[in-house]
Design a protein around this motif. Structure first.
Motif, PDB file in Angstrom:
ATOM      1  N   GLY A   1       0.749  -1.291  -0.122  1.00  0.00           N
ATOM      2  CA  GLY A   1       0.101   0.187  -0.011  1.00  0.00           C
ATOM      3  C   GLY A   1       0.786   1.142   0.013  1.00  0.00           C
ATOM      4  N   GLN A   2       2.091   1.094  -0.456  1.00  0.00           N
ATOM      5  CA  GLN A   2       2.936   2.179  -0.416  1.00  0.00           C
ATOM      6  C   GLN A   2       3.053   3.104  -1.751  1.00  0.00           C
ATOM      7  OE1 GLN A   2       4.776   3.437   2.372  1.00  0.00           O
ATOM      8  NE2 GLN A   2       3.925   1.794   3.473  1.00  0.00           N
ATOM      9  N   ALA A   3       2.479   4.284  -1.956  1.00  0.00           N
ATOM     10  CA  ALA A   3       2.394   4.895  -3.100  1.00  0.00           C
ATOM     11  C   ALA A   3       3.745   5.139  -3.964  1.00  0.00           C
ATOM     12  CB  ALA A   3       1.671   6.118  -3.042  1.00  0.00           C
ATOM     13  N   GLU A   4       4.873   5.148  -3.221  1.00  0.00           N
ATOM     14  CA  GLU A   4       5.953   5.164  -3.640  1.00  0.00           C
ATOM     15  C   GLU A   4       6.538   3.914  -4.328  1.00  0.00           C
ATOM     16  OE1 GLU A   4       9.208   6.156  -0.899  1.00  0.00           O
ATOM     17  OE2 GLU A   4       8.328   4.814   0.353  1.00  0.00           O
ATOM     18  N   GLY A   5       5.537   3.039  -4.238  1.00  0.00           N
ATOM     19  CA  GLY A   5       5.983   1.662  -5.298  1.00  0.00           C
ATOM     20  C   GLY A   5       5.929   2.046  -6.651  1.00  0.00           C
ATOM     21  N   TYR A   6       4.806   2.943  -7.170  1.00  0.00           N
ATOM     22  CA  TYR A   6       4.676   3.411  -8.232  1.00  0.00           C
ATOM     23  C   TYR A   6       5.792   4.173  -8.869  1.00  0.00           C
ATOM     24  CZ  TYR A   6       0.076   1.500  -7.621  1.00  0.00           C
ATOM     25  OH  TYR A   6      -1.082   0.622  -7.201  1.00  0.00           O
ATOM     26  N   TYR A   7       6.432   4.891  -7.968  1.00  0.00           N
ATOM     27  CA  TYR A   7       7.890   5.676  -8.453  1.00  0.00           C
ATOM     28  C   TYR A   7       8.764   4.552  -9.017  1.00  0.00           C
ATOM     29  CZ  TYR A   7      11.503   9.150  -8.284  1.00  0.00           C
ATOM     30  OH  TYR A   7      12.439   9.836  -8.542  1.00  0.00           O
ATOM     31  N   PHE A   8       9.151   3.794  -8.109  1.00  0.00           N
ATOM     32  CA  PHE A   8      10.014   2.699  -8.247  1.00  0.00           C
ATOM     33  C   PHE A   8       9.430   1.698  -9.946  1.00  0.00           C
ATOM     34  CE2 PHE A   8      10.911   3.208  -3.809  1.00  0.00           C
ATOM     35  CZ  PHE A   8      12.399   3.918  -4.049  1.00  0.00           C
ATOM     36  N   GLY A   9       8.270   1.810  -9.822  1.00  0.00           N
ATOM     37  CA  GLY A   9       7.586   1.143 -10.943  1.00  0.00           C
ATOM     38  C   GLY A   9       8.083   1.882 -12.159  1.00  0.00           C
ATOM     39  N   ALA A  10       8.079   3.065 -12.262  1.00  0.00           N
ATOM     40  CA  ALA A  10       8.362   4.047 -13.512  1.00  0.00           C
ATOM     41  C   ALA A  10       9.740   3.648 -13.646  1.00  0.00           C
ATOM     42  CB  ALA A  10       8.040   5.441 -13.130  1.00  0.00           C
ATOM     43  N   MET A  11      10.721   3.720 -12.498  1.00  0.00           N
ATOM     44  CA  MET A  11      11.820   3.531 -12.551  1.00  0.00           C
ATOM     45  C   MET A  11      12.165   2.194 -13.310  1.00  0.00           C
ATOM     46  SD  MET A  11      14.368   4.092  -9.358  1.00  0.00           S
ATOM     47  CE  MET A  11      14.428   5.857  -8.993  1.00  0.00           C
ATOM     48  N   ALA A  12      11.861   1.258 -12.924  1.00  0.00           N
ATOM     49  CA  ALA A  12      11.848  -0.128 -13.296  1.00  0.00           C
ATOM     50  C   ALA A  12      11.422  -0.373 -14.744  1.00  0.00           C
ATOM     51  CB  ALA A  12      10.955  -1.116 -12.503  1.00  0.00           C
ATOM     52  N   LYS A  13      10.664   0.355 -15.158  1.00  0.00           N
ATOM     53  CA  LYS A  13      10.175   0.251 -16.508  1.00  0.00           C
ATOM     54  C   LYS A  13      11.026   0.970 -17.327  1.00  0.00           C
ATOM     55  CE  LYS A  13       8.011   2.892 -19.886  1.00  0.00           C
ATOM     56  NZ  LYS A  13       8.322   3.088 -21.137  1.00  0.00           N
ATOM     57  N   CYS A  14      11.655   1.994 -16.858  1.00  0.00           N
ATOM     58  CA  CYS A  14      12.895   2.758 -17.649  1.00  0.00           C
ATOM     59  C   CYS A  14      13.963   1.784 -17.877  1.00  0.00           C
ATOM     60  CB  CYS A  14      13.092   4.180 -17.449  1.00  0.00           C
ATOM     61  SG  CYS A  14      11.715   5.319 -17.338  1.00  0.00           S
ATOM     62  N   PHE A  15      14.449   1.461 -16.521  1.00  0.00           N
ATOM     63  CA  PHE A  15      15.718   0.648 -16.204  1.00  0.00           C
ATOM     64  C   PHE A  15      15.602  -0.736 -17.312  1.00  0.00           C
ATOM     65  CE2 PHE A  15      18.585  -2.429 -14.739  1.00  0.00           C
ATOM     66  CZ  PHE A  15      19.942  -1.886 -14.618  1.00  0.00           C
ATOM     67  N   ILE A  16      14.357  -1.434 -17.002  1.00  0.00           N
ATOM     68  CA  ILE A  16      14.434  -2.619 -17.571  1.00  0.00           C
ATOM     69  C   ILE A  16      14.102  -2.691 -19.268  1.00  0.00           C
ATOM     70  CG2 ILE A  16      12.813  -4.696 -17.604  1.00  0.00           C
ATOM     71  CD1 ILE A  16      12.491  -4.404 -14.639  1.00  0.00           C
ATOM     72  N   SER A  17      13.344  -1.826 -19.461  1.00  0.00           N
ATOM     73  CA  SER A  17      13.170  -1.657 -21.110  1.00  0.00           C
ATOM     74  C   SER A  17      14.397  -1.418 -21.806  1.00  0.00           C
ATOM     75  CB  SER A  17      12.074  -0.631 -21.370  1.00  0.00           C
ATOM     76  OG  SER A  17      12.220   0.642 -20.800  1.00  0.00           O
ATOM     77  N   ASP A  18      15.112  -0.402 -21.116  1.00  0.00           N
ATOM     78  CA  ASP A  18      16.537  -0.100 -21.745  1.00  0.00           C
ATOM     79  C   ASP A  18      17.677  -1.218 -21.780  1.00  0.00           C
ATOM     80  OD1 ASP A  18      15.800   2.294 -22.314  1.00  0.00           O
ATOM     81  OD2 ASP A  18      17.081   3.353 -20.893  1.00  0.00           O
ATOM     82  N   ALA A  19      17.261  -2.107 -20.615  1.00  0.00           N
ATOM     83  CA  ALA A  19      18.295  -3.273 -20.437  1.00  0.00           C
ATOM     84  C   ALA A  19      17.708  -4.402 -21.432  1.00  0.00           C
ATOM     85  CB  ALA A  19      17.969  -3.861 -18.918  1.00  0.00           C
ATOM     86  N   ALA A  20      16.356  -4.480 -21.615  1.00  0.00           N
ATOM     87  CA  ALA A  20      15.741  -5.505 -22.433  1.00  0.00           C
ATOM     88  C   ALA A  20      16.496  -5.429 -23.718  1.00  0.00           C
ATOM     89  CB  ALA A  20      14.292  -5.688 -22.316  1.00  0.00           C
ATOM     90  N   MET A  21      16.343  -3.942 -24.119  1.00  0.00           N
ATOM     91  CA  MET A  21      16.682  -3.831 -25.640  1.00  0.00           C
ATOM     92  C   MET A  21      18.319  -4.058 -25.603  1.00  0.00           C
ATOM     93  SD  MET A  21      15.276  -2.447 -28.109  1.00  0.00           S
ATOM     94  CE  MET A  21      16.259  -2.218 -29.896  1.00  0.00           C
ATOM     95  N   LYS A  22      18.998  -3.753 -24.769  1.00  0.00           N
ATOM     96  CA  LYS A  22      20.483  -3.989 -24.679  1.00  0.00           C
ATOM     97  C   LYS A  22      21.013  -5.663 -24.761  1.00  0.00           C
ATOM     98  CE  LYS A  22      24.877  -2.989 -23.081  1.00  0.00           C
ATOM     99  NZ  LYS A  22      25.808  -3.742 -24.135  1.00  0.00           N
TER     100      LYS A  22
END
Ligand SMILES: Cc1cc2nc3c(=O)[nH]c(=O)nc-3n(C[C@H](O)[C@H](O)[C@H](O)COP(=O)(O)OP(=O)(O)OC[C@H]3O[C@@H](n4cnc5c(N)ncnc54)[C@H](O)[C@@H]3O)c2cc1C
Length: 382
Positions: free
Chosen positions: A310-331
Motif C-alpha cells: 500500500g505504499q504509493a512510492e511503489g509506483y515511483y519505483f515502478g516507473a524507474m523499473a520500466k525505464c531501466f528494464i526496457s533499456d536493459a531488455a533492448m540492450k
C-alpha cells in the motif's frame, strides 16, 4: 521503507507453474503468433484455467489475493517466451485494478468478476494522435445530457480495442484548461459500441492489434463514469503507474529469455575449435547481460512489494523499473543477436523478435524520456 521483497512459497509455486506452462504451451506457438499476428484462443484458455487474470484481486471477486508481485512474476515468465501472450495476460489486470480502486460498488460488482475470470477482455484509451506524452491535451469530449454522457472523439493506438468487451476511456468534461477537466468512463461494447477506424501495423507484438477508435455520439449512462467528474487525471496517472509495473515485468521476461537463449547458444556454437563461450570477450558480454537482468529484477520486485504494502512510492519505483528494464531488455536482446552472429538476425531464432518486442517497452506508458520527467520531479520535489 522496508526492502523486503523475498518471494513466498506460494509465489514461487505460481512462478514455476507458469514457467512450465509457457515452455510447454506457448513456446511452440510463439514464432507463429509473431508471423501471423493471430493470437490462439488456446493460450487464453490456459491463462483462465490457471487463474492468472485474478492473482492480484480480492477473493470476494473471485481472485486469489496474491498481489501485484505475483502478477509480475507471471508476466515475466510468459514474457520470456512470448511478449504478445504477456500483453494478453496483462491488459485486464490494469483495467480491473483501476475499477477496484476508483469504481463504484456497482461497477466493481458488474465488471471485476468477468475480468478476474478472463471472460472480459479490456482496453484503456488515453492516447490521442495530438495528445501523446502530454495527455492533458486530449480532445475527446464527454457532454453531460441529463443522466447520460455523450462522447465524441478519436483515440489512437489502443491495444486490444478490437477484442475488448469494455474500455476505460478518458475524456474531457470541461474546457477550463485545468487538470480537473478530464474524467474517466467505462464503455461497454454491448451497450454502446465504438468503431475502429484503422488497425495500425507494427514491428513487434503483432498479435496485439493497436487500434484507432472513433466515438461518435456514444451515449453512456452517468453510472458508467468512474470516480468523480474531473478525477480522470488521477486515474490516468494510476493507469500509467500500474502499466509501468506490468510492462517492466514483460521487459524483464524478454531480457531473461534473450540471455538464456544466448547463453545456451554460446555453449554449443564452436568456432576456432572450441565453444565460443570459452572466449573471454563473450564471457564478459554474458556477465554484463546477466547483471542488467538481475538489477532490473530487484528494482521491479521492490516496486511491486511496495505497491502490495500500500505504499504509493511503489509506483515511483515502478516507473524507474520500466525505464531501466526496457533499456536493459533492448540492450540484452541486441547483445543476444550479436552473440548469435549472423544467425541472430534470422527468424530461425527468437532473439530478433525479442529485440523488436523490447523496443516497444521503451515507448509505451509514457516514453522513457517522459517517465524521466516524472522521476526527476520526484527527486526534486517539484
Ligand atoms: C504499440 C503501442 C500500443 C499502445 N497502446 C496504447 C493503449 O492501449 N492505450 C493508450 O492510451 N495508449 C497506447 N499507446 C500510446 C502510447 O502511450 C504513446 O505512444 C506514448 O505515450 C507516447 O506518445 P507519442 O507516441 O505521441 O509520442 P510523442 O509525445 O509525440 O513523443 C515523441 C518523442 O518526443 C519525446 N518527448 C515528448 N515530450 C518530451 C519532453 N517533455 N521532454 C523530452 N522528450 C519529450 C518522447 O520521448 C518521444 O521520444 C500505445 C503505443 C504503442 C506504440
Amino acid at each position: 521503507m522496508s526492502g523486503d521483497y523475498s518471494l513466498t512459497d506460494e509465489q514461487k509455486m505460481v512462478r514455476d507453474t507458469v514457467r512450465r506452462m509457457a515452455q510447454e504451451k506457448i513456446a511452440p506457438l510463439a514464432a507463429e503468433i509473431d508471423d501471423t499476428g493471430v493470437f490462439p484462443s488456446v493460450i487464453r484458455e490456459q491463462f483462465k484455467e490457471l487463474g492468472l487474470f485474478g492473482l492480484a484481486f480480492p477473493e470476494a471477486y473471485g481472485g486469489s489475493e496474491m498481489g501485484i508481485l505475483s502478477s509480475a512474476l507471471v508476466l515475466e515468465e510468459i514474457g520470456r517466451i512470448c511478449s504478445s501472450s504477456a500483453i494478453i495476460c496483462a491488459a485486464p489486470i490494469t483495467t480491473g485494478l483501476l475499477i477496484l480502486e476508483y469504481g463504484s460498488d456497482q461497477q466493481k460488482k458488474s465488471f471485476i468478476p468477468g475480468i478476474v475470470s478472463g471472460n472480459t477482455t479490456t482496453a484503456v484509451a488515453l492516447f490521442e494522435t495530438d495528445a501523446g506524452s502530454d495527455p492533458e491535451r486530449i480532445a475527446t469530449y464527454a457532454e453531460k445530457a441529463g443522466d447520460r454522457y455523450v462522447i465524441n472523439g478519436k483515440k489512437g493506438l489502443v491495444d486490444l480495442a478490437d477484442e475488448a468487451g469494455l474500455i476505460i476511456v478518458f475524456a474531457r468534461t470541461k474546457n477550463s484548461g485545468k487538470p480537473q477537466d478530464i474524467s474517466a468512463f467505462i464503455i461497454e461494447k454491448d451497450l454502446t459500441p465504438w468503431s475502429i477506424e484503422r488497425t495500425v501495423e507494427k514491428m513487434g507484438t503483432t498479435a496485439i492489434h493497436a487500434c484507432e477508435l472513433v466515438f461518435e455520439g456514444c451515449a453512456i449512462p452517468q453510472k458508467n463514469r468512474m470516480g468523480e467528474e474531473g478525477g480522470g487525471q488521477i486515474i490516468a496517472a494510476r493507469a500509467r503507474g500500474l502499466n509501468c509495473i506490468l510492462a517492466a515485468a514483460r521487459g524483464l521476461g524478454i531480457a531473461q529469455g534473450a540471455l538464456d537463449y544466448a547463453l545456451n547458444y554460446t555453449k554449443e556454437r564452436v568456432q576456432f575449435g572450441r565453444p565460443i563461450s570459452s572466449f573471454q570477450g563473450i564471457q564478459f558480454m554474458l556477465a554484463d547481460m546477466a547483471a542488467l537482468v538481475e538489477t532490473g529484477r530487484y528494482l521491479l520486485y521492490k516496486a511491486c512489494a511496495e505497491v502490495d504494502r500500500g505504499q504509493a512510492e511503489g509506483y515511483y519505483f515502478g516507473a524507474m523499473a520500466k525505464c531501466f528494464i526496457s533499456d536493459a531488455a533492448m540492450k540484452v536482446a541486441t547483445d543476444a543477436i550479436q552473440l548469435l552472429g549472423g544467425y541472430g538476425y534470422m527468424k530461425d531464432h527468437p532473439v530478433e523478435r525479442m529485440m523488436r518486442d523490447a523496443k516497444l517497452i521503451q515507448l509505451v506508458e509514457g516514453t522513457n524520456y517522459t517517465q524521466h520527467i516524472f522521476l526527476a520531479e520526484g527527486l526534486l520535489g517539484l
